[in-house]
Motif scaffolding. Structure first.
Motif, PDB file in Angstrom:
ATOM      1  N   HIS A 120       9.098  -3.372  -7.472  1.00 35.08           N
ATOM      2  CA  HIS A 120       8.069  -2.958  -8.422  1.00 35.08           C
ATOM      3  C   HIS A 120       7.210  -1.906  -7.731  1.00 35.08           C
ATOM      4  CE1 HIS A 120       9.218  -6.600 -10.590  1.00 35.08           C
ATOM      5  NE2 HIS A 120       9.000  -7.280  -9.465  1.00 35.08           N
ATOM      6  N   GLY A 121       7.137  -0.714  -8.322  1.00 32.92           N
ATOM      7  CA  GLY A 121       6.331   0.348  -7.741  1.00 32.92           C
ATOM      8  C   GLY A 121       4.864  -0.007  -7.718  1.00 32.92           C
ATOM      9  N   LEU A 122       4.140   0.558  -6.769  1.00 32.51           N
ATOM     10  CA  LEU A 122       2.727   0.240  -6.636  1.00 32.51           C
ATOM     11  C   LEU A 122       1.963   0.615  -7.907  1.00 32.51           C
ATOM     12  CD1 LEU A 122       1.150  -1.071  -4.368  1.00 32.51           C
ATOM     13  CD2 LEU A 122       0.598   1.201  -3.486  1.00 32.51           C
ATOM     14  N   GLY A 123       2.297   1.754  -8.502  1.00 30.64           N
ATOM     15  CA  GLY A 123       1.651   2.141  -9.753  1.00 30.64           C
ATOM     16  C   GLY A 123       1.950   1.181 -10.878  1.00 30.64           C
ATOM     17  N   GLU A 124       3.163   0.654 -10.931  1.00 28.90           N
ATOM     18  CA  GLU A 124       3.524  -0.321 -11.964  1.00 28.90           C
ATOM     19  C   GLU A 124       2.700  -1.605 -11.816  1.00 28.90           C
ATOM     20  OE1 GLU A 124       8.206   0.788 -12.763  1.00 28.90           O
ATOM     21  OE2 GLU A 124       7.711  -0.461 -11.027  1.00 28.90           O
ATOM     22  N   ILE A 125       2.501  -2.030 -10.591  1.00 29.37           N
ATOM     23  CA  ILE A 125       1.739  -3.257 -10.343  1.00 29.37           C
ATOM     24  C   ILE A 125       0.281  -3.066 -10.735  1.00 29.37           C
ATOM     25  CG2 ILE A 125       0.943  -4.839  -8.543  1.00 29.37           C
ATOM     26  CD1 ILE A 125       3.585  -4.080  -7.025  1.00 29.37           C
ATOM     27  N   VAL A 126      -0.308  -1.957 -10.304  1.00 28.55           N
ATOM     28  CA  VAL A 126      -1.707  -1.690 -10.628  1.00 28.55           C
ATOM     29  C   VAL A 126      -1.893  -1.564 -12.138  1.00 28.55           C
ATOM     30  CG1 VAL A 126      -3.533   0.039 -10.451  1.00 28.55           C
ATOM     31  CG2 VAL A 126      -2.280  -0.653  -8.400  1.00 28.55           C
ATOM     32  N   THR A 127      -1.024  -0.816 -12.800  1.00 25.00           N
ATOM     33  CA  THR A 127      -1.139  -0.633 -14.247  1.00 25.00           C
ATOM     34  C   THR A 127      -0.973  -1.950 -14.993  1.00 25.00           C
ATOM     35  OG1 THR A 127      -0.319   1.635 -14.069  1.00 25.00           O
ATOM     36  CG2 THR A 127      -0.201   0.600 -16.241  1.00 25.00           C
ATOM     37  N   ALA A 128      -0.047  -2.792 -14.537  1.00 20.69           N
ATOM     38  CA  ALA A 128       0.144  -4.094 -15.172  1.00 20.69           C
ATOM     39  C   ALA A 128      -1.119  -4.935 -15.103  1.00 20.69           C
ATOM     40  CB  ALA A 128       1.306  -4.827 -14.510  1.00 20.69           C
ATOM     41  N   LEU A 129      -1.777  -4.923 -13.955  1.00 22.60           N
ATOM     42  CA  LEU A 129      -3.015  -5.697 -13.807  1.00 22.60           C
ATOM     43  C   LEU A 129      -4.130  -5.125 -14.674  1.00 22.60           C
ATOM     44  CD1 LEU A 129      -2.858  -6.273  -9.960  1.00 22.60           C
ATOM     45  CD2 LEU A 129      -2.610  -8.024 -11.717  1.00 22.60           C
ATOM     46  N   LEU A 130      -4.260  -3.812 -14.710  1.00 25.56           N
ATOM     47  CA  LEU A 130      -5.277  -3.196 -15.562  1.00 25.56           C
ATOM     48  C   LEU A 130      -5.056  -3.563 -17.028  1.00 25.56           C
ATOM     49  CD1 LEU A 130      -5.436   0.382 -13.973  1.00 25.56           C
ATOM     50  CD2 LEU A 130      -7.141  -1.427 -13.738  1.00 25.56           C
ATOM     51  N   ASP A 131      -3.818  -3.480 -17.473  1.00 22.47           N
ATOM     52  CA  ASP A 131      -3.512  -3.773 -18.874  1.00 22.47           C
ATOM     53  C   ASP A 131      -3.685  -5.254 -19.207  1.00 22.47           C
ATOM     54  OD1 ASP A 131      -2.981  -1.120 -19.325  1.00 22.47           O
ATOM     55  OD2 ASP A 131      -0.801  -1.334 -19.265  1.00 22.47           O
ATOM     56  N   ALA A 132      -3.614  -6.115 -18.183  1.00 21.18           N
ATOM     57  CA  ALA A 132      -3.789  -7.550 -18.409  1.00 21.18           C
ATOM     58  C   ALA A 132      -5.258  -7.968 -18.387  1.00 21.18           C
ATOM     59  CB  ALA A 132      -3.016  -8.339 -17.351  1.00 21.18           C
ATOM     60  N   GLY A 133      -6.143  -7.027 -18.133  1.00 19.06           N
ATOM     61  CA  GLY A 133      -7.567  -7.346 -18.184  1.00 19.06           C
ATOM     62  C   GLY A 133      -8.241  -7.514 -16.843  1.00 19.06           C
ATOM     63  N   LEU A 134      -7.637  -6.969 -15.786  1.00 19.02           N
ATOM     64  CA  LEU A 134      -8.242  -7.043 -14.463  1.00 19.02           C
ATOM     65  C   LEU A 134      -8.692  -5.663 -14.013  1.00 19.02           C
ATOM     66  CD1 LEU A 134      -6.093  -9.542 -14.571  1.00 19.02           C
ATOM     67  CD2 LEU A 134      -6.543  -9.662 -12.130  1.00 19.02           C
TER      68      LEU A 134
END
Length: 289
Positions: free
Chosen positions: A220-234
């Motif tokens: 999982h790319g670092l950008g994918e991980i960060v974006t996933a967390l942002l979209d989940a409300g973090l």
């Protein structure tokens, strides 16, 4: 194709006895020294800060050495793992050391429901002060966005995620050849299909011979991980990259120092791991970044 969870669970189940007996996990030292902490948690403490008095959940906790270490730092811990033998070993370790840690067997994606069934709504959805995920966990999951939603579902508003993980750049590299060159061979970004490996042995010192050697893994790319967390409300509050990992990830080109392995030649060339921290936003702000 067999379900990836069944394939990976067989691999992890079989390796539990070898991990319990290995010097790397130092299980006997937990019994001998009430202040002993795992090497992973010792590395984390500088960025983790105080967890005293907090309720924490450790996802993919394996045999519980990191979970018990967090309890020794003053947290009330719940550990979760999909491996029955690993959970049994973790429960025995907690009971034998008097740690404030309980353990539940569950797949990561089912954790919120599993904890709700065991503890009720207080510790099911939104009941934890922090979620901890140790190194070597995310690669077993096919969908990082779904993982991020699980994290958000476990945390109270203002609760914190703490994860140290192998860097996605590290996971792209082939094992070095005799020339010692680092070659990018595997996907950096999340793919629908897993990387399928068939490899004996394990990452600890052991003479054990294993039968279940196939694993299914994802990067999982670092950008994918960060974006996933942002979209989940973090909200991401910290991201540190490190030149080391706690095992010999690239045999023949790494050197160990104080329990961490780095490239022998110019370690600044490669980020080997990272620490990411994020806080769950108030419920009314889940749609914003």
């Amino acid at each position: 194709m067999a379900d990836y969870r069944d394939v990976n669970r067989a691999n992890w189940d079989e390796r539990v006895p070898a991990h319990l007996a290995s010097p790397e996990y130092s299980v006997s030292q937990f019994y001998a020294d009430p202040g002993f902490l795992s090497g992973v948690v010792r590395f984390d403490t500088a960025l983790l800060g105080s967890v005293a008095g907090l309720r924490g959940v450790h996802l993919q906790c394996h045999i519980g050495t990191d979970t018990v270490s967090l309890a020794r730092l003053g947290a009330s811990m719940t550990g979760l793992d999909f491996s029955g033998p690993a959970i049994a070993a973790a429960r025995e370790l907690a009971a034998g050391t008097g740690a404030d840690a309980s353990f539940v067997q569950s797949d990561v994606y089912d954790v919120v429901e599993a904890l709700g069934a065991v503890h009720g709504d207080v510790l099911g959805a939104g009941g934890f002060d922090f979620v901890y995920t140790g190194i070597g966990a995310l690669g077993w999951l096919p969908d990082v966005r779904r993982w991020a939603r699980v994290v958000a579902g476990l945390l109270r508003p203002g609760g914190r995620l703490f994860i140290r993980e192998g860097h996605p750049m590290l996971w792209t590299l082939a094992d070095p050849g005799d020339d010692g060159l680092l070659v990018v061979r595997y996907p950096y970004f999340e793919q629908a299909e897993p990387q399928v490996w068939d490899e004996g042995g394990t990452y600890v010192t052991t003479d054990a011979v294993f039968e279940h050697n196939v694993t299914h893994e994802w990067n999982h790319g670092l950008g994918e991980i960060v974006t996933a967390l942002l979209d989940a409300g973090l909200t991401v509050t910290g991201l540190a990259e490190h030149d080391s990992v706690p095992w010999n990830a690239l045999p023949g080109v790494m050197t160990e120092s104080d329990g961490e392995w780095r490239l022998t030649d110019n370690p600044a060339r490669l980020p080997c791991s990272y620490t990411l921290q994020a806080v769950r936003r108030p419920l009314g702000r889940l749609g914003s970044r």
